[in-house]
Scaffold this active site. Structure first.
Site, mmCIF file in Angstrom:
data_model
loop_
_atom_site.group_PDB
_atom_site.id
_atom_site.type_symbol
_atom_site.label_atom_id
_atom_site.label_comp_id
_atom_site.label_asym_id
_atom_site.label_seq_id
_atom_site.Cartn_x
_atom_site.Cartn_y
_atom_site.Cartn_z
ATOM 1 C CB SER A 65 -18.233 4.892 -36.435
ATOM 2 O OG SER A 65 -19.620 5.159 -36.555
ATOM 3 C CE LYS A 109 -21.662 8.035 -43.977
ATOM 4 N NZ LYS A 109 -20.716 9.081 -44.375
#
Length: 396
Positions: free
Chosen positions: A326, A91
């Site tokens: 994840s 991110k």
């Protein structure tokens, strides 16, 4: 000048090769590395800020952790280590891209406050870059125990953190944030789920990096669905380079909304927000959410919360790669794909989105934390009469 250096050589030469890879542009070709001395000068410490270190993360091959089926199929599994970004996750890329795009367009100006709602990693990236650039920052997250590290890290970067009612989910986060920024002109809403700079930076950086690092050989690309930006941007680039490349999106089994299933609670932070993403929806506007392809995405597969923890733990224990849940989910799906007959001898690239150390409040660490609590009592035993060894984890 250029040199072809064989990879099947002595350890000393391989070590030199690794050092050269860190210094020069290169192209991996099967068993050789092509290095050009003239393409890139060494950067001095005064050339860069923390922001400039984002991207150019390693792509590594794993072999010990593979399932028997993947090994028998001779699948080549490569992991893109996005936790090597300075803020600890993929991110960081979109945080930098979205803020600098807003600066160029004049919608983000000195003195303004940057605001974003997030499941955490984007918030950390934004908080880090705001600290480096001198912006005030407000990060909005749900008030849930697994977000402890995200709260702490954002605060350490100087951001304010607003916590919303967890039962209201992503719609509640969005509602609160949009109401907040409507109260003044000095707020800039990043809006990662709709900001086109998100998939654009993956098309321009992450995709090309993967293509070059893999030796221009990617048959499958596996990524989780958070905002959908990685699948949209990287997927588009790789399919342009290789029209036969299969782009696979991973959702929690408990929340397969992109194939039309209902959302239910899960513990795979960073993916499975419970609503279809804008970017993936726009790959095929008007098409129902159902099994199968969508635009350049070949299929949507899934992993359960427990499977994500299992495979994240295996990657740490067996390969020395510490990832979050994840990434455990994406790797589990990669193993499923690698076992297919049609994947024999193919190259599968998997995104490892974030570092596992960021999830110590998550069930991923539950057993280890319980053991550590027993191993390290409070207050400590300060006796000098009970022998030298107080704890052996192999006997716990």
């Amino acid at each position: 000048s250029t040199y072809l250096i064989p990879l099947h050589c002595c350890t000393t030469i391989r070590c030199v090769c690794v050092e050269l890879l860190n210094r020069y542009n290169y192209l991996r070709c099967q068993n050789y590395i092509l290095i050009s001395h003239s393409q890139r000068r060494l950067e001095t410490m005064t050339d860069t800020s923390i922001i400039d270190t984002i991207g150019k993360t390693p792509l590594v091959r794993v072999s010990r952790v593979l399932t028997a089926e993947a090994k028998a199929n001779d699948a080549r599994i490569l992991i893109k280590l996005e936790m090597q970004n300075p803020g600890g996750s993929i991110k960081d890329r979109i945080a930098k891209a979205m803020l600098e795009d807003a600066e160029r367009r004049g919608t983000l100006k000195p003195g303004m406050t940057v605001v974003e709602y997030t499941s955490g990693n984007t918030g950390i990236g934004i908080a880090m870059i705001c600290a480096a650039k001198g912006y005030k920052c407000i990060i909005v997250m749900p008030q849930l125990p697994p977000f402890e590290e995200r709260y702490i890290v954002c605060r350490m970067f100087g951001a304010d953190v607003h916590l919303t009612a967890p039962a209201r989910g992503m719609p509640g986060l969005k509602e609160y944030t949009e109401d907040l920024v409507s109260k003044g002109d000095d707020f800039f809403l990043v809006n990662q789920f709709y900001n086109e700079a998100n998939p654009k930076v993956h098309y321009e950086t992450t995709g090309p990096e993967i293509w070059e690092q893999s030796g221009e050989n990617v048959d499958y690309f596996v990524t989780g669905v958070g905002t959908g930006g990685t699948a949209t941007g990287v997927g588009k680039y790789l399919v342009e380079k290789n029209p036969e490349c299969n782009v696979i999106c991973v959702e929690p089994t408990e929340s397969r909304v992109h194939v039309g299933a209902a959302h239910s609670p899960h513990s795979i932070l960073g993916i499975g927000a419970g609503v279809p993403t804008h970017f993936l929806t726009e790959l095929a506007p008007g098409k129902p959410y159902e099994e199968g392809s969508r635009g350049h995405v070949s299929e949507f597969l899934s992993a359960t919360s427990s499977e994500s923890i299992e495979w994240a733990t295996k990657l740490a224990n067996i390969e020395g790669i510490m990832v979050g849940p994840s990434s455990g989910a994406t790797f589990k799906v990669a193993m499923d794909v690698a076992a297919r007959p049609e994947a024999k001898g193919k190259t599968i690239v998997v995104i490892a989105a974030s570092h596992g150390i960021r999830y110590t409040a998550h069930p991923l660490w539950k057993e280890t934390k319980e053991e550590a609590k027993a191993a390290l009592p409070q207050p400590p035993n300060m006796s000098k009469e009970e022998g030298l060894l107080f704890w052996d984890s192999s006997k716990a």
